[in-house]
Design a protein around this motif. Structure first.
Motif, PDB file in Angstrom:
ATOM      1  N   THR A   1       8.871   9.025   5.135  1.00  0.00           N
ATOM      2  CA  THR A   1       8.853  10.050   5.865  1.00  0.00           C
ATOM      3  C   THR A   1       9.513   9.718   7.463  1.00  0.00           C
ATOM      4  O   THR A   1       9.706  10.536   8.078  1.00  0.00           O
ATOM      5  CB  THR A   1       7.304  10.546   6.244  1.00  0.00           C
ATOM      6  OG1 THR A   1       6.646   9.462   6.971  1.00  0.00           O
ATOM      7  CG2 THR A   1       6.589  10.698   4.807  1.00  0.00           C
ATOM      8  N   PHE A   2       9.546   8.325   7.493  1.00  0.00           N
ATOM      9  CA  PHE A   2      10.003   7.986   8.853  1.00  0.00           C
ATOM     10  C   PHE A   2      11.651   8.464   8.904  1.00  0.00           C
ATOM     11  O   PHE A   2      12.311   8.906   9.745  1.00  0.00           O
ATOM     12  CB  PHE A   2       9.752   6.402   9.292  1.00  0.00           C
ATOM     13  CG  PHE A   2      10.621   6.208  10.239  1.00  0.00           C
ATOM     14  CD1 PHE A   2       9.736   6.296  11.702  1.00  0.00           C
ATOM     15  CD2 PHE A   2      11.860   5.441  10.578  1.00  0.00           C
ATOM     16  CE1 PHE A   2      10.202   5.828  13.009  1.00  0.00           C
ATOM     17  CE2 PHE A   2      12.412   5.083  11.836  1.00  0.00           C
ATOM     18  CZ  PHE A   2      11.474   5.231  12.899  1.00  0.00           C
TER      19      PHE A   2
ATOM     20  N   TYR B   1       4.836   5.470   2.269  1.00  0.00           N
ATOM     21  CA  TYR B   1       4.981   6.788   2.889  1.00  0.00           C
ATOM     22  C   TYR B   1       5.522   6.815   4.291  1.00  0.00           C
ATOM     23  O   TYR B   1       5.980   7.698   4.592  1.00  0.00           O
ATOM     24  CB  TYR B   1       3.827   7.786   2.581  1.00  0.00           C
ATOM     25  CG  TYR B   1       3.817   8.415   1.385  1.00  0.00           C
ATOM     26  CD1 TYR B   1       3.700   7.867  -0.043  1.00  0.00           C
ATOM     27  CD2 TYR B   1       4.048   9.874   1.311  1.00  0.00           C
ATOM     28  CE1 TYR B   1       3.729   8.688  -1.104  1.00  0.00           C
ATOM     29  CE2 TYR B   1       4.182  10.541   0.015  1.00  0.00           C
ATOM     30  CZ  TYR B   1       4.038   9.947  -1.125  1.00  0.00           C
ATOM     31  OH  TYR B   1       4.248  10.651  -2.009  1.00  0.00           O
ATOM     32  N   GLU B   2       4.910   5.730   4.969  1.00  0.00           N
ATOM     33  CA  GLU B   2       5.384   5.555   6.193  1.00  0.00           C
ATOM     34  C   GLU B   2       6.958   5.365   6.368  1.00  0.00           C
ATOM     35  O   GLU B   2       7.716   6.224   7.130  1.00  0.00           O
ATOM     36  CB  GLU B   2       4.868   4.419   6.920  1.00  0.00           C
ATOM     37  CG  GLU B   2       3.587   4.324   7.286  1.00  0.00           C
ATOM     38  CD  GLU B   2       2.606   3.069   7.738  1.00  0.00           C
ATOM     39  OE1 GLU B   2       1.596   3.026   8.322  1.00  0.00           O
ATOM     40  OE2 GLU B   2       3.473   1.934   7.648  1.00  0.00           O
TER      41      GLU B   2
ATOM     42  N   PRO C   1       0.793  -1.164  -0.020  1.00  0.00           N
ATOM     43  CA  PRO C   1       0.075  -0.005   0.059  1.00  0.00           C
ATOM     44  C   PRO C   1       0.616   1.238   0.068  1.00  0.00           C
ATOM     45  O   PRO C   1       1.959   1.289   0.759  1.00  0.00           O
ATOM     46  CB  PRO C   1      -0.836  -0.131   1.371  1.00  0.00           C
ATOM     47  CG  PRO C   1      -0.702  -1.481   1.688  1.00  0.00           C
ATOM     48  CD  PRO C   1       0.372  -1.832   1.101  1.00  0.00           C
ATOM     49  N   LEU C   2       0.278   2.264  -0.577  1.00  0.00           N
ATOM     50  CA  LEU C   2       1.355   3.573  -0.648  1.00  0.00           C
ATOM     51  C   LEU C   2       1.124   4.272   0.771  1.00  0.00           C
ATOM     52  O   LEU C   2       2.246   4.661   1.049  1.00  0.00           O
ATOM     53  CB  LEU C   2       0.333   4.574  -1.650  1.00  0.00           C
ATOM     54  CG  LEU C   2       1.249   5.859  -1.844  1.00  0.00           C
ATOM     55  CD1 LEU C   2       2.228   5.613  -2.954  1.00  0.00           C
ATOM     56  CD2 LEU C   2       0.144   7.075  -2.440  1.00  0.00           C
ATOM     57  N   ALA C   3       0.319   3.886   1.596  1.00  0.00           N
ATOM     58  CA  ALA C   3       0.498   4.179   2.957  1.00  0.00           C
ATOM     59  C   ALA C   3       1.482   3.904   3.537  1.00  0.00           C
ATOM     60  O   ALA C   3       2.346   4.563   4.311  1.00  0.00           O
ATOM     61  CB  ALA C   3      -0.718   4.004   3.737  1.00  0.00           C
ATOM     62  N   ARG C   4       1.851   2.692   3.457  1.00  0.00           N
ATOM     63  CA  ARG C   4       3.212   1.757   3.966  1.00  0.00           C
ATOM     64  C   ARG C   4       4.369   2.589   3.334  1.00  0.00           C
ATOM     65  O   ARG C   4       5.534   2.830   4.048  1.00  0.00           O
ATOM     66  CB  ARG C   4       3.161   0.450   3.770  1.00  0.00           C
ATOM     67  CG  ARG C   4       4.146  -0.432   4.036  1.00  0.00           C
ATOM     68  CD  ARG C   4       4.741  -0.525   5.418  1.00  0.00           C
ATOM     69  NE  ARG C   4       3.817  -0.466   6.686  1.00  0.00           N
ATOM     70  CZ  ARG C   4       3.209  -1.445   7.346  1.00  0.00           C
ATOM     71  NH1 ARG C   4       3.504  -2.612   7.027  1.00  0.00           N
ATOM     72  NH2 ARG C   4       2.476  -1.355   8.142  1.00  0.00           N
TER      73      ARG C   4
END
Lengths: 583, 160
Positions: B62-63, B58-59, B53-56
């Motif tokens: 950005t981390f 970006y996690e 997932p794109l959300a993963r």
């Protein structure tokens, strides 16, 4: 049988099954360890640190929510040092939490506010750090206010694991950590399906529903408007929780209440659920008997599921029932059938709906077909939580209201219509009528236990006219993949289909566990709410949609027959693929 | 679902790590080496191809401070905010740079010429306060010299 563990908590001897957390074990001996990030419906995220306890012989503090009790442990849950540490944790959380409680959507209903009050915190110990994070109301269904987030992680678990949507995640780290859709986009541009489970699980005002109460008041005070209202099945089983009573059906009081609020006619979405069944069972009959379109047929009453499918499972479009949800059907019938029979100008009708759901706020403008009457069929959607607020604002003693009846021609429902609010309910209602359509005979036993209950995926066979109908019921978006993949594999291999009929609801438990329902839902609460609906069904004289005399009248006077030209125009819709990310 | 076709460069990178679990960070590393940052369009392609997932993604991006979401800019300006430079007035230099360039630290100017960043100690405290542009170190910088330093690069860009 699981091994049992013997230990002591606050000098009380305790014996619990292996794997029991310190938090649960303490609860069993009447000790309440305070929690904040832990929600009883979700696994522990162990992020806040409020629940710390001491274990004898260890100089480390343990988090009670996620630490299993061990053999021989001697736990202290409360002493001055522990209380002071918990206090510091709260003071740190408050150091970047706004003090806007009085004007927050969760005022008086906030888990953080409650625990801060319990600790009697009366001053700000640490200087305030303001996080400059914008509010996001782009979906007009679910509103994000990240400045109010305490980083408990519940919404992340719900969005990623429970619902498999992955609209939300934690970005950045340390003091900059925030929850957000991936990158600098709005929630409306993300994969969000508006199910609102995040809002139902959020401990603070960081995620709330889009607040439509002022719009409703405004419509009610406008003398040129003719305000009508509908209530969804699941609302009657949960509204009592806002007044301290769980698991009771408040249908009669809700009708009385809505009339007192000023609505000119009070309708019931359960009536339209009976209409949905007439159409959907006919669709099923056509596919099952005549093979007009491919099986399995998949239900589409849930707008979050529809949105999820339009983003992630477009190969299933041909299996989707084209029938609109009961909510939309009642909307269109109020501005056509009801309006013409009562000589009311449909342009003056304001149709307000009370739903257990945040996605219904999205559904009313999903496609142009949601204005099939020539006007927007449903004008304003309120959640159960919003209605509870309206009751309080109106100064009505809800619990002591007399029971009243709904308004006629769009109010009287069969038992089948009201169980729509529970997982398995749409399937059960549809099969009762589909059986009649296919065989011309009534089912001997209309209770279909195989599709009831909270098992994540329910599979079963029901005999209809000597043929087996294989069904599957999934609730909680993460459980859908299993069912759909079985269909895909069979189709690919040219094998016999695993199912003929599939019901999907996005929220665990179905609408009774909806994203707009009262807070602190657990499986226990879901079961209680569903039981209230099944009880309503059981006590109804008419339990099948096709037997409902008002449904017969509707078709005789207005729609002719299921899937007629008029029905297709007013009661059916289409689906299309939508991008998972708009940018 | 592997619907979208990957661009050739990205396909080569992904192939290099194909079948190795936990390779997302390595793939992102290679992509940043290629472009100087991780473009959103690339992340979307990766998400689709890797079924992550794109959300993963970006996690992860950005981390870690290392990953950039914006193009790097032609020249990298690093203002040292280590103790010595700070005491010698580095924050004045930073404010001056912000004013002239119209950007905050961690971002790039609209024309893509400069990226402004803050660093902790460049290891030459005797020369404080220090500003570094690409590999060139400017020592004992004063506020009124900032514009001159920038104009060196602006002129060079204008000539080309």
């Amino acid at each position: 049988m699981a091994k049992s563990i013997q230990a002591k908590i606050n000098d009380i001897f305790i014996k619990v099954p292996e794997g029991t957390t310190i938090l649960e074990a303490a609860k069993s001996v009447q000790i309440k360890i305070p929690t904040l990030c832990k929600h009883p419906d979700l696994p522990p995220s162990a992020s806040c640190g409020i629940c710390v306890v001491k274990a004898k012989g260890s100089n480390k503090m343990l988090r009670a929510c996620c630490t299993p009790l061990d053999e021989g442990m001697e736990i202290t849950t409360h002493d001055p040092e522990i209380v002071a540490i918990r206090r510091s944790v709260l003071e740190l959380i408050l150091s970047n939490h706004p003090n806007d409680c009085l004007i927050c959507g969760r005022n008086n209903n906030c888990e953080l506010q409650k625990i801060v009050a319990d600790f009697g915190i009366s001053e700000e110990y640490f200087p305030k750090i303001k996080r400059d994070l914008p509010m996001d109301d782009s979906t007009k269904a679910v509103v994000l206010e990240p400045e109010k987030c305490i980083l408990c992680g519940r919404c992340i678990y719900v969005c990623q694991d429970m619902q498999d949507v992955w609209a939300l995640s934690f970005l950045q780290r340390g003091i900059k950590t925030r929850f957000s859709p991936a990158g600098d986009i709005t929630l409306a541009e993300s994969p969000c399906i508006k199910c609102g489970q995040c809002s139902a699980h959020c401990p603070t005002g960081a995620i709330v529903e889009y607040f439509d109460v002022p719009k409703v008041w405004k419509a009610l005070e406008n003398p040129d408007k003719y305000c009508v209202v509908q209530i969804a099945p699941a609302v009657r089983a949960s509204i009592g929780e806002a007044f301290g009573v769980a698991g009771k059906n408040f249908t009669g009081k809700l009708y009385a209440l809505l009339r007192r609020l000023g609505f000119k006619a009070v309708f019931d979405t359960s009536f339209a659920a009976d209409v949905t069944i007439m159409e959907e069972a006919s669709e099923f009959e056509q596919r099952f008997v005549k093979g007009t379109k491919p099986l399995p047929l998949i239900t589409t009453c849930c707008p979050s599921w529809v949105d999820f499918m339009e983003k992630f499972h477009t190969d299933m479009i041909e299996h989707f029932s084209s029938c609109k949800s009961p909510h939309e059907i009642l909307g269109v019938l109020s501005k056509t059938y009801y309006a013409s029979k009562n000589n009311i100008d449909p342009s003056k009708i304001v149709m307000v709906s009370v739903m257990p759901c945040t996605a219904k706020k999205y559904e009313i403008t999903r496609t142009d077909e949601m204005s099939a009457s020539g006007y927007q069929d449903v004008d304003i959607v309120m959640t159960t939580r919003e209605l509870a607020l309206m009751i309080k604002q109106a100064g009505i003693d809800f619990m002591n209201l007399p029971d009243e009846e709904s308004d006629t021609i769009l109010g009287e429902y069969a038992g089948a219509g009201v169980i729509f609010g529970s997982t398995g309910g749409v399937m059960e209602a549809a099969l009762r009528t589909a059986n009649y359509f296919i065989t011309g005979e009534e089912l001997k036993k209309v209770d279909l236990d195989v599709v009831r209950g909270l098992k994540r995926v329910k599979e079963g066979e029901i005999e209809v006219g000597g043929k087996k109908v294989r069904v599957a019921v999934a609730h909680g978006m993460a459980n859908v993949e299993y069912v759909l993949n079985k269909v895909r594999e069979a189709k690919k291999a040219g094998k016999e289909l695993p199912y003929h009929f599939i019901e999907v609801m996005a929220c665990p438990g179905g609408c009774v566990g909806g994203g707009g329902q009262p807070y602190m839902v657990t499986d226990e609460v879901r079961t209680l709410r569903a039981a209230a609906l099944y009880e309503d069904d059981k006590t109804k004289a008419v339990r099948c949609s096709h037997q409902n005399p008002y449904i017969k009248r509707l078709y005789k006077e207005f729609l002719e027959k299921p899937l007629s030209e008029k029905s297709e125009k007013l009661l059916h819709t289409t689906y299309k693929g939508r991008p998972i990310y708009k940018r | 679902m592997r619907e979208e076709k990957l661009s050739v460069d990205i396909e080569n990178i992904v192939k290099k790590w194909e079948g190795k679990k936990g390779s997302l960070i390595m793939i992102l590393h290679d992509i940043q080496n290629l472009y100087g940052y991780v473009p959103r369009a690339t992340s979307l392609q990766l998400s689709n191809y890797l079924e992550v997932p794109l959300a993963r993604i970006y996690e992860v991006i950005t981390f870690y401070h290392f990953f950039k979401l914006e193009p790097p800019g032609k020249h990298l300006i690093q203002v040292c905010m280590g103790t010595a430079c700070y005491l010698k007035g580095a924050s004045d230099l930073l404010h001056e740079l912000r004013d002239i360039l119209g950007v905050r630290e961690g971002t790039t100017t609209k024309d893509g010429l400069f990226r402004l960043e803050v660093v902790r100690c460049l290891g030459c405290c005797g020369l404080a306060p220090v500003v570094k542009v690409d590999s060139k170190v400017y020592s004992k910088v004063t506020k009124d010299r900032v514009a001159d330093i920038l104009s060196e690069y602006e002129q060079e860009a204008a000539v080309k």
